[in-house]
Design a protein around this motif. Sequence first.
Motif, PDB file in Angstrom:
ATOM      1  N   MET A 172      42.496 -56.055 -33.740  1.00  0.00           N
ATOM      2  CA  MET A 172      41.759 -54.804 -34.252  1.00  0.00           C
ATOM      3  C   MET A 172      42.461 -53.623 -33.990  1.00  0.00           C
ATOM      4  O   MET A 172      43.223 -53.460 -33.020  1.00  0.00           O
ATOM      5  CB  MET A 172      40.416 -54.770 -33.539  1.00  0.00           C
ATOM      6  N   LEU A 173      42.693 -52.868 -35.134  1.00  0.00           N
ATOM      7  CA  LEU A 173      43.224 -51.518 -34.710  1.00  0.00           C
ATOM      8  C   LEU A 173      42.226 -50.584 -34.767  1.00  0.00           C
ATOM      9  O   LEU A 173      41.355 -50.223 -35.813  1.00  0.00           O
ATOM     10  CB  LEU A 173      44.329 -51.467 -36.059  1.00  0.00           C
ATOM     11  N   ASN A 174      42.447 -49.425 -33.776  1.00  0.00           N
ATOM     12  CA  ASN A 174      41.523 -48.289 -33.996  1.00  0.00           C
ATOM     13  C   ASN A 174      42.213 -47.148 -33.575  1.00  0.00           C
ATOM     14  O   ASN A 174      42.758 -46.750 -32.892  1.00  0.00           O
ATOM     15  CB  ASN A 174      40.625 -48.484 -32.627  1.00  0.00           C
ATOM     16  N   THR A 175      42.256 -46.377 -34.722  1.00  0.00           N
ATOM     17  CA  THR A 175      43.134 -45.026 -34.816  1.00  0.00           C
ATOM     18  C   THR A 175      42.185 -43.797 -34.350  1.00  0.00           C
ATOM     19  O   THR A 175      42.526 -42.572 -34.412  1.00  0.00           O
ATOM     20  CB  THR A 175      43.853 -44.870 -36.005  1.00  0.00           C
ATOM     21  N   SER A 176      40.857 -44.147 -33.990  1.00  0.00           N
ATOM     22  CA  SER A 176      40.081 -42.769 -33.620  1.00  0.00           C
ATOM     23  C   SER A 176      39.846 -42.514 -32.286  1.00  0.00           C
ATOM     24  O   SER A 176      39.047 -42.048 -31.722  1.00  0.00           O
ATOM     25  CB  SER A 176      38.702 -43.228 -34.206  1.00  0.00           C
ATOM     26  N   ASN A 177      40.881 -42.910 -31.465  1.00  0.00           N
ATOM     27  CA  ASN A 177      40.999 -42.635 -29.888  1.00  0.00           C
ATOM     28  C   ASN A 177      41.194 -41.034 -29.855  1.00  0.00           C
ATOM     29  O   ASN A 177      41.668 -40.297 -30.988  1.00  0.00           O
ATOM     30  CB  ASN A 177      41.996 -43.458 -29.177  1.00  0.00           C
ATOM     31  N   ASN A 178      41.124 -40.561 -28.741  1.00  0.00           N
ATOM     32  CA  ASN A 178      41.149 -38.941 -28.393  1.00  0.00           C
ATOM     33  C   ASN A 178      42.524 -38.533 -28.593  1.00  0.00           C
ATOM     34  O   ASN A 178      42.936 -37.458 -28.386  1.00  0.00           O
ATOM     35  CB  ASN A 178      40.482 -38.867 -27.146  1.00  0.00           C
ATOM     36  N   ASN A 179      43.552 -39.353 -28.618  1.00  0.00           N
ATOM     37  CA  ASN A 179      45.076 -39.032 -28.605  1.00  0.00           C
ATOM     38  C   ASN A 179      45.546 -39.455 -29.808  1.00  0.00           C
ATOM     39  O   ASN A 179      45.127 -39.669 -30.741  1.00  0.00           O
ATOM     40  CB  ASN A 179      45.826 -39.342 -27.356  1.00  0.00           C
ATOM     41  N   THR A 180      47.028 -39.211 -29.874  1.00  0.00           N
ATOM     42  CA  THR A 180      47.833 -39.492 -31.186  1.00  0.00           C
ATOM     43  C   THR A 180      48.345 -40.767 -31.094  1.00  0.00           C
ATOM     44  O   THR A 180      48.580 -41.465 -32.322  1.00  0.00           O
ATOM     45  CB  THR A 180      48.813 -38.463 -31.146  1.00  0.00           C
ATOM     46  N   ARG A 181      48.027 -41.720 -30.088  1.00  0.00           N
ATOM     47  CA  ARG A 181      48.576 -43.015 -30.056  1.00  0.00           C
ATOM     48  C   ARG A 181      47.505 -44.096 -30.941  1.00  0.00           C
ATOM     49  O   ARG A 181      46.083 -43.762 -30.863  1.00  0.00           O
ATOM     50  CB  ARG A 181      48.612 -43.571 -28.555  1.00  0.00           C
ATOM     51  N   LYS A 182      47.953 -45.201 -31.541  1.00  0.00           N
ATOM     52  CA  LYS A 182      47.193 -46.151 -32.191  1.00  0.00           C
ATOM     53  C   LYS A 182      46.779 -46.972 -31.099  1.00  0.00           C
ATOM     54  O   LYS A 182      47.596 -47.559 -30.157  1.00  0.00           O
ATOM     55  CB  LYS A 182      48.051 -46.887 -33.092  1.00  0.00           C
ATOM     56  N   MET A 183      45.310 -47.327 -31.081  1.00  0.00           N
ATOM     57  CA  MET A 183      44.875 -48.344 -29.919  1.00  0.00           C
ATOM     58  C   MET A 183      44.857 -49.844 -30.587  1.00  0.00           C
ATOM     59  O   MET A 183      44.136 -49.987 -31.947  1.00  0.00           O
ATOM     60  CB  MET A 183      43.526 -47.912 -29.644  1.00  0.00           C
ATOM     61  N   ILE A 184      45.431 -50.690 -30.024  1.00  0.00           N
ATOM     62  CA  ILE A 184      45.516 -52.091 -30.599  1.00  0.00           C
ATOM     63  C   ILE A 184      45.048 -52.879 -29.382  1.00  0.00           C
ATOM     64  O   ILE A 184      45.253 -52.883 -28.489  1.00  0.00           O
ATOM     65  CB  ILE A 184      47.358 -52.302 -30.830  1.00  0.00           C
ATOM     66  N   VAL A 185      44.351 -53.785 -30.101  1.00  0.00           N
ATOM     67  CA  VAL A 185      43.412 -54.852 -29.131  1.00  0.00           C
ATOM     68  C   VAL A 185      43.744 -56.285 -29.477  1.00  0.00           C
ATOM     69  O   VAL A 185      43.811 -56.514 -30.549  1.00  0.00           O
ATOM     70  CB  VAL A 185      41.972 -54.528 -29.260  1.00  0.00           C
ATOM     71  N   ILE A 186      44.042 -56.882 -28.283  1.00  0.00           N
ATOM     72  CA  ILE A 186      44.489 -58.122 -28.346  1.00  0.00           C
ATOM     73  C   ILE A 186      43.277 -58.917 -27.668  1.00  0.00           C
ATOM     74  O   ILE A 186      42.789 -58.404 -26.379  1.00  0.00           O
ATOM     75  CB  ILE A 186      45.916 -58.471 -27.435  1.00  0.00           C
ATOM     76  N   HIS A 187      42.638 -59.899 -28.166  1.00  0.00           N
ATOM     77  CA  HIS A 187      41.490 -60.666 -27.562  1.00  0.00           C
ATOM     78  C   HIS A 187      42.018 -61.995 -26.927  1.00  0.00           C
ATOM     79  O   HIS A 187      42.393 -62.875 -27.651  1.00  0.00           O
ATOM     80  CB  HIS A 187      40.428 -61.053 -28.601  1.00  0.00           C
ATOM     81  N   GLY A 188      41.984 -61.948 -25.602  1.00  0.00           N
ATOM     82  CA  GLY A 188      42.365 -63.000 -24.793  1.00  0.00           C
ATOM     83  C   GLY A 188      41.490 -64.323 -25.016  1.00  0.00           C
ATOM     84  O   GLY A 188      41.945 -65.285 -24.930  1.00  0.00           O
ATOM     85  N   GLY A 189      40.278 -64.058 -25.497  1.00  0.00           N
ATOM     86  CA  GLY A 189      39.496 -65.048 -25.904  1.00  0.00           C
ATOM     87  C   GLY A 189      39.640 -65.802 -27.288  1.00  0.00           C
ATOM     88  O   GLY A 189      39.240 -66.858 -27.539  1.00  0.00           O
ATOM     89  N   HIS A 190      40.807 -65.391 -28.014  1.00  0.00           N
ATOM     90  CA  HIS A 190      41.073 -66.023 -29.116  1.00  0.00           C
ATOM     91  C   HIS A 190      42.328 -66.979 -29.109  1.00  0.00           C
ATOM     92  O   HIS A 190      42.392 -67.540 -29.910  1.00  0.00           O
ATOM     93  CB  HIS A 190      41.457 -64.740 -30.073  1.00  0.00           C
ATOM     94  N   PHE A 191      42.683 -67.209 -27.736  1.00  0.00           N
ATOM     95  CA  PHE A 191      43.798 -68.223 -27.416  1.00  0.00           C
ATOM     96  C   PHE A 191      43.730 -68.798 -26.140  1.00  0.00           C
ATOM     97  O   PHE A 191      43.357 -67.868 -25.227  1.00  0.00           O
ATOM     98  CB  PHE A 191      45.057 -67.507 -27.826  1.00  0.00           C
ATOM     99  N   SER A 192      44.425 -69.813 -25.973  1.00  0.00           N
ATOM    100  CA  SER A 192      44.580 -70.364 -24.475  1.00  0.00           C
ATOM    101  C   SER A 192      45.801 -70.896 -24.250  1.00  0.00           C
ATOM    102  O   SER A 192      46.193 -71.732 -23.420  1.00  0.00           O
ATOM    103  CB  SER A 192      43.304 -71.560 -24.245  1.00  0.00           C
ATOM    104  N   SER A 193      46.958 -70.650 -25.109  1.00  0.00           N
ATOM    105  CA  SER A 193      48.258 -70.996 -24.749  1.00  0.00           C
ATOM    106  C   SER A 193      49.187 -70.060 -25.297  1.00  0.00           C
ATOM    107  O   SER A 193      48.857 -68.991 -25.984  1.00  0.00           O
ATOM    108  CB  SER A 193      48.705 -72.469 -25.654  1.00  0.00           C
ATOM    109  N   LEU A 194      50.506 -70.163 -24.990  1.00  0.00           N
ATOM    110  CA  LEU A 194      51.660 -69.497 -25.500  1.00  0.00           C
ATOM    111  C   LEU A 194      51.635 -69.302 -26.972  1.00  0.00           C
ATOM    112  O   LEU A 194      51.686 -68.183 -27.667  1.00  0.00           O
ATOM    113  CB  LEU A 194      52.891 -69.651 -24.737  1.00  0.00           C
ATOM    114  N   GLU A 195      51.532 -70.463 -27.522  1.00  0.00           N
ATOM    115  CA  GLU A 195      51.660 -70.466 -29.199  1.00  0.00           C
ATOM    116  C   GLU A 195      50.286 -69.800 -29.791  1.00  0.00           C
ATOM    117  O   GLU A 195      50.411 -69.026 -30.617  1.00  0.00           O
ATOM    118  CB  GLU A 195      51.519 -71.811 -29.528  1.00  0.00           C
ATOM    119  N   GLY A 196      49.019 -69.838 -29.135  1.00  0.00           N
ATOM    120  CA  GLY A 196      48.152 -68.967 -29.519  1.00  0.00           C
ATOM    121  C   GLY A 196      48.233 -67.748 -29.376  1.00  0.00           C
ATOM    122  O   GLY A 196      47.851 -66.767 -30.244  1.00  0.00           O
TER     123      GLY A 196
END
Length: 77
Positions: free
Chosen positions: A1-25
């Motif tokens: 998910m990409l969220n550009t509405s944070n309080n600074n000029t940085r893009k917030m990028i979210v990685i979901h650890g629950g979506h994978f259980s291996s390096l390939e994932g």
Amino acid sequence: MLNTSNNNTRKMIVIHGGHFSSLEGFYEEISKVLMKDTDWKVGTLDGFDDILYGGFGIFESHEEIEILWEESEKSRN
């Protein structure tokens, strides 16, 4: 998910650890999140390093980003 509405000029990028259980994932999740709408997919740690420089995928070179790794404890285990 990409969220550009944070309080600074940085893009917030979210990685979901629950979506994978291996390096390939992990590579699949990173490709889905950071390389959205491109044909290139991450398949190595060197490739992951390359996309963190920006210029392709969802952010540009020298653009500030912030990565939030949700459920990181699951990934750590």
